[in-house]
Design an enzyme around this catalytic site. Structure first.
Site, PDB file in Angstrom:
ATOM      1  N   CYS A 114       0.819  -1.226   0.000  1.00 52.57           N
ATOM      2  CA  CYS A 114       0.000   0.000   0.000  1.00 52.57           C
ATOM      3  C   CYS A 114       0.856   1.281   0.000  1.00 52.57           C
ATOM      4  CB  CYS A 114      -0.956  -0.001   1.177  1.00 52.57           C
ATOM      5  SG  CYS A 114      -1.979  -1.468   1.245  1.00 52.57           S
ATOM      6  N   HIS A 247      -3.440   7.248   1.984  1.00 46.68           N
ATOM      7  CA  HIS A 247      -3.836   5.876   1.632  1.00 46.68           C
ATOM      8  C   HIS A 247      -5.195   5.603   2.257  1.00 46.68           C
ATOM      9  CE1 HIS A 247      -3.969   1.656   1.069  1.00 46.68           C
ATOM     10  NE2 HIS A 247      -3.698   1.343   2.320  1.00 46.68           N
ATOM     11  N   ASN A 277     -10.070  -0.523   0.306  1.00 50.66           N
ATOM     12  CA  ASN A 277      -8.610  -0.393   0.271  1.00 50.66           C
ATOM     13  C   ASN A 277      -8.106  -0.997  -1.044  1.00 50.66           C
ATOM     14  OD1 ASN A 277      -5.862  -0.621   0.600  1.00 50.66           O
ATOM     15  ND2 ASN A 277      -5.953  -1.418   2.686  1.00 50.66           N
TER      16      ASN A 277
HETATM   17  O1  UT7 Z   1      -3.551  -1.237   3.785  1.00 49.13           O
HETATM   18  C1  UT7 Z   1      -2.913  -1.754   4.907  1.00 49.13           C
HETATM   19  C2  UT7 Z   1      -3.432  -1.108   6.058  1.00 49.13           C
HETATM   20  N1  UT7 Z   1      -4.491  -1.863   6.686  1.00 49.13           N
HETATM   21  C3  UT7 Z   1      -5.195  -1.286   7.608  1.00 49.13           C
HETATM   22  O2  UT7 Z   1      -5.012  -0.125   7.842  1.00 49.13           O
HETATM   23  C4  UT7 Z   1      -6.166  -2.083   8.432  1.00 49.13           C
HETATM   24  C5  UT7 Z   1      -5.997  -1.726   9.863  1.00 49.13           C
HETATM   25  N2  UT7 Z   1      -6.899  -2.422  10.770  1.00 49.13           N
HETATM   26  C6  UT7 Z   1      -8.231  -2.177  10.782  1.00 49.13           C
HETATM   27  O3  UT7 Z   1      -8.742  -1.386  10.003  1.00 49.13           O
HETATM   28  C7  UT7 Z   1      -9.057  -2.857  11.846  1.00 49.13           C
HETATM   29  O4  UT7 Z   1      -8.210  -3.513  12.740  1.00 49.13           O
HETATM   30  C8  UT7 Z   1     -10.091  -3.860  11.258  1.00 49.13           C
HETATM   31  C9  UT7 Z   1     -11.174  -3.103  10.539  1.00 49.13           C
HETATM   32  C10 UT7 Z   1      -9.393  -4.821  10.297  1.00 49.13           C
HETATM   33  C11 UT7 Z   1     -10.714  -4.669  12.385  1.00 49.13           C
HETATM   34  O5  UT7 Z   1     -11.339  -3.807  13.307  1.00 49.13           O
HETATM   35  P1  UT7 Z   1     -11.247  -4.103  14.862  1.00 49.13           P
HETATM   36  O6  UT7 Z   1     -12.044  -3.077  15.529  1.00 49.13           O
HETATM   37  O7  UT7 Z   1      -9.781  -4.194  15.187  1.00 49.13           O
HETATM   38  O8  UT7 Z   1     -12.000  -5.492  14.990  1.00 49.13           O
HETATM   39  P2  UT7 Z   1     -11.439  -6.883  15.569  1.00 49.13           P
HETATM   40  O9  UT7 Z   1     -10.468  -7.457  14.583  1.00 49.13           O
HETATM   41  O10 UT7 Z   1     -10.993  -6.652  16.948  1.00 49.13           O
HETATM   42  O11 UT7 Z   1     -12.739  -7.768  15.572  1.00 49.13           O
HETATM   43  C12 UT7 Z   1     -13.846  -7.487  16.438  1.00 49.13           C
HETATM   44  C13 UT7 Z   1     -14.921  -8.524  16.243  1.00 49.13           C
HETATM   45  C14 UT7 Z   1     -14.441  -9.980  16.351  1.00 49.13           C
HETATM   46  O12 UT7 Z   1     -15.443 -10.709  17.011  1.00 49.13           O
HETATM   47  P3  UT7 Z   1     -15.254 -11.113  18.561  1.00 49.13           P
HETATM   48  O13 UT7 Z   1     -14.025 -11.957  18.603  1.00 49.13           O
HETATM   49  O14 UT7 Z   1     -15.132  -9.816  19.302  1.00 49.13           O
HETATM   50  O15 UT7 Z   1     -16.525 -11.871  18.859  1.00 49.13           O
HETATM   51  C15 UT7 Z   1     -14.384 -10.436  14.918  1.00 49.13           C
HETATM   52  O16 UT7 Z   1     -14.572 -11.836  14.781  1.00 49.13           O
HETATM   53  O17 UT7 Z   1     -15.507  -8.415  14.930  1.00 49.13           O
HETATM   54  C16 UT7 Z   1     -15.538  -9.702  14.296  1.00 49.13           C
HETATM   55  N3  UT7 Z   1     -15.377  -9.525  12.865  1.00 49.13           N
HETATM   56  C17 UT7 Z   1     -16.425  -9.296  12.018  1.00 49.13           C
HETATM   57  N4  UT7 Z   1     -17.736  -9.227  12.225  1.00 49.13           N
HETATM   58  C18 UT7 Z   1     -18.506  -8.972  11.144  1.00 49.13           C
HETATM   59  C19 UT7 Z   1     -14.233  -9.487  12.158  1.00 49.13           C
HETATM   60  N5  UT7 Z   1     -14.488  -9.266  10.858  1.00 49.13           N
HETATM   61  C20 UT7 Z   1     -15.832  -9.131  10.754  1.00 49.13           C
HETATM   62  C21 UT7 Z   1     -16.691  -8.871   9.671  1.00 49.13           C
HETATM   63  N6  UT7 Z   1     -18.026  -8.802   9.919  1.00 49.13           N
HETATM   64  N7  UT7 Z   1     -16.239  -8.676   8.422  1.00 49.13           N
END
Ligand code: UT7
Length: 320
Positions: A114, A247, A277
């Site tokens: 990216c 980005h 993204n």
């Molecule tokens: O280009 C490279 C740069 N990349 C980025 O900048 C990405 C950076 N990271 C992020 O944007 C965030 O970390 C994410 C959007 C990827 C994730 O957000 P988060 O607030 O960190 O969520 P999490 O990974 O802590 O997940 C929270 C919950 C989990 O459930 P439990 O374990 O709390 O029950 C996941 O299983 O959300 C669940 N989950 C989803 N639920 C519905 C994860 N993906 C999904 C989904 N739909 N697609």
């Protein structure tokens, strides 16, 4: 006489198929609410069957050439930033050069995920400043959908396909004012595609893996730091930045970077809601959107910045 690299024109292309969060929720256990709240993403575009990064790149470059008002014969350098090349080799840049029908000048790919577009732009700037090139085309092009695992809802909802391009010309007028690149290979495992092609088969996992939380934390700090560093290199203040063109991965990361630069969100080009993204394509796509919508005007100062797997990151400060 100081030679600068000046943006003569921009172009972009999104493949026809637009997929909303609700569309995705038909095949992945997710919801518009979860995706939009966590990331700001509402829709993304996916390439058609057989449509490759070089095809998207060609459309973006054609638009950039038209907006710059140059003939393709003037191009003397072509750099493609891509994570999803058409082939292992030859480079997507040489495939694109053949599609453009102009030959002989150097053409090569840059792999910095990216951050790839910022890397490619900085390299092209060095060619122009040294007098080695006078009219460079820099492209970010991705078919990221090819490496998405539809069984992994934590990653497959985040990415999209597209391409963006700029024509950079040597000019006495500024131009790219300063840029700064970084990499830290200690973080290679928090965002990657670990698999490789070996002996006619894929050895290891061929899908995108991301530790979202770790990436988020790293990105917020690195992007704020590199913006400050780049301003210092140009001897400029935060208050002199007219537009942030970041980005487009997550609206919360974008908001945090804007806050560190003391910029209100109406001074930030945001496309993540409509593009998702698109990795190396996201910055030139956002730049083209900002220019074509009439928000970014000639003479204004732009801060471009990106971060991606590796980890790699960087920023470029530009007088448009
Ligand atoms: O280009 C490279 C740069 N990349 C980025 O900048 C990405 C950076 N990271 C992020 O944007 C965030 O970390 C994410 C959007 C990827 C994730 O957000 P988060 O607030 O960190 O969520 P999490 O990974 O802590 O997940 C929270 C919950 C989990 O459930 P439990 O374990 O709390 O029950 C996941 O299983 O959300 C669940 N989950 C989803 N639920 C519905 C994860 N993906 C999904 C989904 N739909 N697609």
């Amino acid at each position: 006489m100081t030679v600068y690299s000046r943006i003569a024109g921009t172009g972009s292309y999104l493949p026809a198929q637009r997929v909303t969060n609700d569309d995705l929720a038909q095949k992945v256990e997710t919801s518009d609410e979860w995706i939009a709240t966590r990331t700001g993403i509402r829709a993304r575009h996916f390439a058609a069957e057989g449509e490759l990064s070089s095809d998207l790149a060609l459309k973006a470059v054609e638009a950039a050439i038209a907006s710059a008002g140059i003939a393709r014969e003037e191009i003397d350098l072509l750099i493609v930033a891509t994570t999803t090349p058409d082939h292992t080799f030859p480079s997507t840049a040489t495939v694109l050069q053949n599609k453009l029908g102009v030959y002989g000048f150097p053409a090569f790919d840059i792999q910095a995920v990216c951050a790839g577009f910022i890397y490619a732009l900085t390299i092209a700037d060095q060619f122009i400043r040294s007098g080695t090139a006078k009219c460079a085309v820099v492209v970010g092009a991705e078919t990221f959908s090819h490496i998405l695992n539809w069984q992994d809802r934590t990653t497959c909802v985040l990415f999209g396909d597209g391409a963006g391009a700029v024509v950079l010309k040597a000019s006495e007028e500024p131009g790219i004012l300063a840029s700064k690149l970084h990499a830290d290979g200690r973080y290679k495992d928090i965002l990657n595609v670990p698999g490789r092609i070996k002996n006619g088969a894929i050895d290891g996992d061929p899908w995108v893996y991301m530790d979202g939380g770790a990436v988020f934390k790293f990105a917020v700090r690195a992007l704020s730091d590199v913006a400050v560093e780049t301003l210092a290199l140009a001897g400029m203040e935060k208050s002199q930045v007219d537009w942030l063109v970041p980005h487009q991965a997550n609206i919360r990361i974008i908001e945090s970077t804007a806050k560190h630069l003391h910029l209100s969100m109406d001074k930030v080009i945001v496309t993540v809601d409509q593009h998702g993204n698109t990795s190396a394509a996201s910055i030139p796509l956002a730049l083209d959107e900002g220019i074509r919508s009439g928000r970014i005007q000639r003479g204004q100062t732009l801060m471009l910045e990106g971060i991606g797997g590796g980890f790699t990151w960087g920023a470029a400060l530009i007088k448009y």
